[in-house]
Design an enzyme around this catalytic site. Structure first.
Site, PDB file in Angstrom:
ATOM      1  N   ARG A   1     -24.102  -5.508 -35.024  1.00  0.00           N
ATOM      2  CA  ARG A   1     -24.612  -4.158 -34.762  1.00  0.00           C
ATOM      3  C   ARG A   1     -24.853  -3.517 -36.122  1.00  0.00           C
ATOM      4  NH1 ARG A   1     -22.649   0.503 -30.631  1.00  0.00           N
ATOM      5  NH2 ARG A   1     -23.810  -0.926 -29.290  1.00  0.00           N
TER       6      ARG A   1
ATOM      7  N   HIS B   1     -31.949  -2.709 -28.454  1.00  0.00           N
ATOM      8  CA  HIS B   1     -30.597  -2.876 -27.898  1.00  0.00           C
ATOM      9  C   HIS B   1     -30.700  -3.809 -26.681  1.00  0.00           C
ATOM     10  CE1 HIS B   1     -26.517  -2.275 -27.115  1.00  0.00           C
ATOM     11  NE2 HIS B   1     -26.494  -1.042 -26.671  1.00  0.00           N
TER      12      HIS B   1
ATOM     13  N   GLN C   1     -27.951  -4.353 -23.790  1.00  0.00           N
ATOM     14  CA  GLN C   1     -27.867  -3.278 -22.796  1.00  0.00           C
ATOM     15  C   GLN C   1     -28.858  -3.501 -21.663  1.00  0.00           C
ATOM     16  OE1 GLN C   1     -25.645  -0.516 -22.877  1.00  0.00           O
ATOM     17  NE2 GLN C   1     -26.338  -0.465 -20.758  1.00  0.00           N
TER      18      GLN C   1
ATOM     19  N   ASP D   1     -31.334   8.412 -22.635  1.00  0.00           N
ATOM     20  CA  ASP D   1     -30.400   8.029 -23.707  1.00  0.00           C
ATOM     21  C   ASP D   1     -30.212   9.267 -24.583  1.00  0.00           C
ATOM     22  OD1 ASP D   1     -28.834   6.553 -25.480  1.00  0.00           O
ATOM     23  OD2 ASP D   1     -30.542   5.597 -26.479  1.00  0.00           O
TER      24      ASP D   1
ATOM     25  N   CYS E   1     -27.175   4.285 -21.007  1.00  0.00           N
ATOM     26  CA  CYS E   1     -26.374   3.213 -21.636  1.00  0.00           C
ATOM     27  C   CYS E   1     -25.000   3.698 -22.068  1.00  0.00           C
ATOM     28  CB  CYS E   1     -27.125   2.608 -22.808  1.00  0.00           C
ATOM     29  SG  CYS E   1     -27.454   3.752 -24.153  1.00  0.00           S
TER      30      CYS E   1
ATOM     31  N   ARG F   1     -22.162  -4.960 -18.766  1.00  0.00           N
ATOM     32  CA  ARG F   1     -22.262  -5.471 -20.142  1.00  0.00           C
ATOM     33  C   ARG F   1     -21.387  -6.722 -20.274  1.00  0.00           C
ATOM     34  NH1 ARG F   1     -23.737  -2.119 -24.315  1.00  0.00           N
ATOM     35  NH2 ARG F   1     -23.645  -4.062 -25.475  1.00  0.00           N
TER      36      ARG F   1
HETATM   37  N1  NVA Z   1     -29.732   5.044 -28.901  1.00  0.00           N
HETATM   38  C1  NVA Z   1     -28.294   5.004 -29.039  1.00  0.00           C
HETATM   39  C2  NVA Z   1     -27.705   3.954 -28.170  1.00  0.00           C
HETATM   40  C3  NVA Z   1     -26.195   3.872 -28.220  1.00  0.00           C
HETATM   41  C4  NVA Z   1     -25.635   2.760 -27.391  1.00  0.00           C
HETATM   42  C5  NVA Z   1     -27.938   4.775 -30.506  1.00  0.00           C
HETATM   43  O1  NVA Z   1     -28.564   3.938 -31.141  1.00  0.00           O
HETATM   44  O2  NVA Z   1     -27.025   5.439 -30.993  1.00  0.00           O
HETATM   45  N1   CP Z   2     -24.026   1.318 -24.642  1.00  0.00           N
HETATM   46  C1   CP Z   2     -23.390   0.881 -25.748  1.00  0.00           C
HETATM   47  O1   CP Z   2     -23.860   0.010 -26.465  1.00  0.00           O
HETATM   48  O2   CP Z   2     -22.195   1.470 -25.963  1.00  0.00           O
HETATM   49  P1   CP Z   2     -21.293   1.348 -27.278  1.00  0.00           P
HETATM   50  O3   CP Z   2     -22.021   2.083 -28.389  1.00  0.00           O
HETATM   51  O4   CP Z   2     -20.002   1.999 -26.910  1.00  0.00           O
HETATM   52  O5   CP Z   2     -21.137  -0.101 -27.636  1.00  0.00           O
END
Ligand code: NVA
Ligand code: CP
Length: 317
Positions: free
Chosen positions: A111, A138, A141, A226, A266, A294
């Site tokens: 990540r 992502h 997800q 989101d 998500c 997930r």
């Molecule tokens: N769009 C959000 C998704 C978090 C799971 C981010 O990147 O923070």
């Molecule tokens: N939806 C998701 O990826 O959640 P986290 O940021 O908690 O991993």
């Protein structure tokens, strides 16, 4: 048996489009099978001896726990690595980290911020690399989202999905999913917050971009939103809140979609911003199933990447 052999090029999961249609369908069906196996209390441990390294340059609850628990349930081990306590945070080149980690573990999840960090890592990795979220995509997800939709409503093919909000990593992955799973995607975002044009252009026959949430949700079977400010955009939060006010998924908006439309997010969510409490905590919301899936979807992904493609744990040198 050949030990220390050079593996064939590993299969990565950097975006949904790393799967073909057949693999994607099979993976979703398998995710539901693995869920039922777990619900029946049956142990299934095909990954004894396998190790997953998880590199987190951003925070996470769901991604970390689902991969860590998933790996444990499959009989393997997961390592949590953060830049705070590895050499990654002290400037060791990503290519060198990829070379080293991939000689010690069997699969890596990352990540990070820039998508290019992930692709550079993958180019130098001997083992499969999984995108656990980048600024662009992502995909894990989306595996859970598709599984969730299909468990509740049957095949997503041909359905109409509305994505309301920022043209961000989730929106980009929905665009890719529209191509892969063959559904119609209507995206409503504030002017200036559209998804990347090249990603959208490649899915032009499946996606329509607009700026009116009410227009996007018409006849929709699923409404998705989101956060307005993603991780890394904290300094833009106030400005975005002002520009996104008309993009909150409220009961009034849900009422303009199909009567049996589902709602997904998500998570983490901000009640009163991108979604009202009434919607996310209401009867059309399936966000808790979505979060749980997930776990199951990523177990199916690990199976696909490690058992369908690779000769076994501890290979390569
Ligand atoms: N769009 C959000 C998704 C978090 C799971 C981010 O990147 O923070
Ligand atoms: N939806 C998701 O990826 O959640 P986290 O940021 O908690 O991993």
């Amino acid at each position: 048996m050949t030990l220390n052999h050079q593996p064939t090029a590993p299969k990565h999961f950097l975006s949904l489009l790393d799967l073909n249609e057949e693999e994607a369908k099979r993976l979703i069906a398998r995710a539901t099978e693995l869920k039922h196996l777990r619900q029946r209390g049956e142990h299934y441990r095909p990954l004894v001896g396998y190790t997953l390294a998880m590199v987190f340059e951003k925070s996470s609850t769901r991604t970390r726990v689902s991969f860590e628990a998933g790996m444990a349930q499959l009989g393997g081990t997961a390592l949590f690595l953060s830049p705070r306590d590895t050499q990654l945070g002290r400037g060791e080149p990503i290519e060198d980290s990829a070379r080293v980690l991939s000689r010690m573990v069997d699969v890596v999840m990352i990540r990070t911020f820039e998508h290019e960090t992930l692709t550079r890592f993958a180019e130098h990795s001997r083992v499969p690399v999984i995108n656990g979220l980048t600024d662009r995509f992502h995909p894990c997800q989306l595996l859970a989202d598709i599984q969730t939709y299909e468990e509740h409503r049957g095949p997503i093919r041909g359905r109409r999905i509305a994505f309301i909000g920022d043209g961000n990593n989730m929106c980009h992955s929905y665009i890719n999913a529209a191509r892969l799973f063959d559904f119609e995607l209507r995206i409503a975002c504030p002017p200036g917050f559209e998804p990347e044009p090249e990603i959208l252009a490649a899915a032009a026959d499946h996606c329509t971009l607009m700026h009116e949430p009410a227009e996007a949700v018409k006849q929709a079977d699923l409404i998705v939103t989101d956060v307005w400010a993603s991780m890394g955009q904290e300094s833009e939060e106030d400005q975005r809140k002002a520009l996104f006010t008309d993009f909150c998924v409220t009961s009034a908006l849900m009422a303009q979609a199909q009567a049996n439309a589902l709602f997904m997010h998500c998570l983490p969510a901000h009640r009163g911003e991108e979604v009202s409490a009434e919607v996310i905590d209401g009867p059309q919301s399936v966000v808790w199933d979505e979060a749980e899936n997930r776990l199951h979807a990523q177990k199916a992904l690990l199976e696909l990447l490690l058992l369908d493609q690779q000769p076994g744990p501890g290979r390569a040198d």
